[in-house]
Motif scaffolding. Sequence first.
Motif, PDB file in Angstrom:
ATOM      1  N   ALA A  68       0.815  -1.207   0.000  1.00  0.00           N
ATOM      2  CA  ALA A  68       0.000   0.000   0.000  1.00  0.00           C
ATOM      3  C   ALA A  68       0.853   1.264   0.000  1.00  0.00           C
ATOM      4  N   GLU A  69       2.081   1.180   0.495  1.00  0.00           N
ATOM      5  CA  GLU A  69       2.919   2.363   0.621  1.00  0.00           C
ATOM      6  C   GLU A  69       3.940   2.518  -0.496  1.00  0.00           C
ATOM      7  N   ALA A  70       4.008   1.592  -1.427  1.00  0.00           N
ATOM      8  CA  ALA A  70       4.970   1.673  -2.521  1.00  0.00           C
ATOM      9  C   ALA A  70       4.317   2.289  -3.753  1.00  0.00           C
ATOM     10  N   SER A  71       5.085   3.109  -4.437  1.00  0.00           N
ATOM     11  CA  SER A  71       4.614   3.728  -5.673  1.00  0.00           C
ATOM     12  C   SER A  71       4.701   2.709  -6.809  1.00  0.00           C
ATOM     13  N   ASN A  72       3.559   2.463  -7.466  1.00  0.00           N
ATOM     14  CA  ASN A  72       3.549   1.476  -8.542  1.00  0.00           C
ATOM     15  C   ASN A  72       4.454   1.885  -9.695  1.00  0.00           C
ATOM     16  N   ALA A  73       4.440   3.168 -10.063  1.00  0.00           N
ATOM     17  CA  ALA A  73       5.279   3.634 -11.175  1.00  0.00           C
ATOM     18  C   ALA A  73       6.761   3.494 -10.827  1.00  0.00           C
ATOM     19  N   GLY A  74       7.134   3.811  -9.615  1.00  0.00           N
ATOM     20  CA  GLY A  74       8.530   3.684  -9.195  1.00  0.00           C
ATOM     21  C   GLY A  74       8.996   2.248  -9.171  1.00  0.00           C
ATOM     22  N   VAL A  75       8.133   1.357  -8.702  1.00  0.00           N
ATOM     23  CA  VAL A  75       8.493  -0.062  -8.627  1.00  0.00           C
ATOM     24  C   VAL A  75       8.626  -0.648 -10.027  1.00  0.00           C
ATOM     25  N   ILE A  76       7.712  -0.313 -10.915  1.00  0.00           N
ATOM     26  CA  ILE A  76       7.775  -0.840 -12.285  1.00  0.00           C
ATOM     27  C   ILE A  76       8.997  -0.293 -13.016  1.00  0.00           C
ATOM     28  N   THR A  77       9.271   0.994 -12.858  1.00  0.00           N
ATOM     29  CA  THR A  77      10.437   1.603 -13.508  1.00  0.00           C
ATOM     30  C   THR A  77      11.737   0.990 -13.007  1.00  0.00           C
ATOM     31  N   SER A  78      11.849   0.819 -11.703  1.00  0.00           N
ATOM     32  CA  SER A  78      13.076   0.224 -11.168  1.00  0.00           C
ATOM     33  C   SER A  78      13.212  -1.232 -11.582  1.00  0.00           C
ATOM     34  N   THR A  79      12.102  -1.942 -11.693  1.00  0.00           N
ATOM     35  CA  THR A  79      12.148  -3.334 -12.141  1.00  0.00           C
ATOM     36  C   THR A  79      12.721  -3.441 -13.543  1.00  0.00           C
ATOM     37  N   ILE A  80      12.218  -2.625 -14.439  1.00  0.00           N
ATOM     38  CA  ILE A  80      12.692  -2.662 -15.822  1.00  0.00           C
ATOM     39  C   ILE A  80      14.166  -2.260 -15.897  1.00  0.00           C
TER      40      ILE A  80
END
Length: 100
Positions: A68-80
């Motif tokens: 709930a506290e993680a930014s979805n865009a940040g997590v997806i960007t860092s994953t890629i």
Amino acid sequence: MLSRIRTWQVMALQVAIGGLAPFCLAVMLHYPDSARRPQPPSCGLAVGLILFVSVGILALLALGLRSAEASNAGVITSTIAVWLLGSYVLVFIFINTYGT
């Protein structure tokens, strides 16, 4: 516990996994010189490490997207970014050690 994971924690774990696999490959190869290149291992070490990076980073992606506290865009960007960089470094080390 799953809802308390933040974006920076997911990114840090992804960088740790993305950096651990090339480090392990480099330690196993001992950075040989070009005059004494070893034979490529038959066990598929590089493929196994690329799979390790892929599965580990995708598992952290799923963990970050459920938080709930993680930014979805940040997590997806860092994953890629971490997956591309980690895979590139693994392939670079493998090709420079064993040739083509």
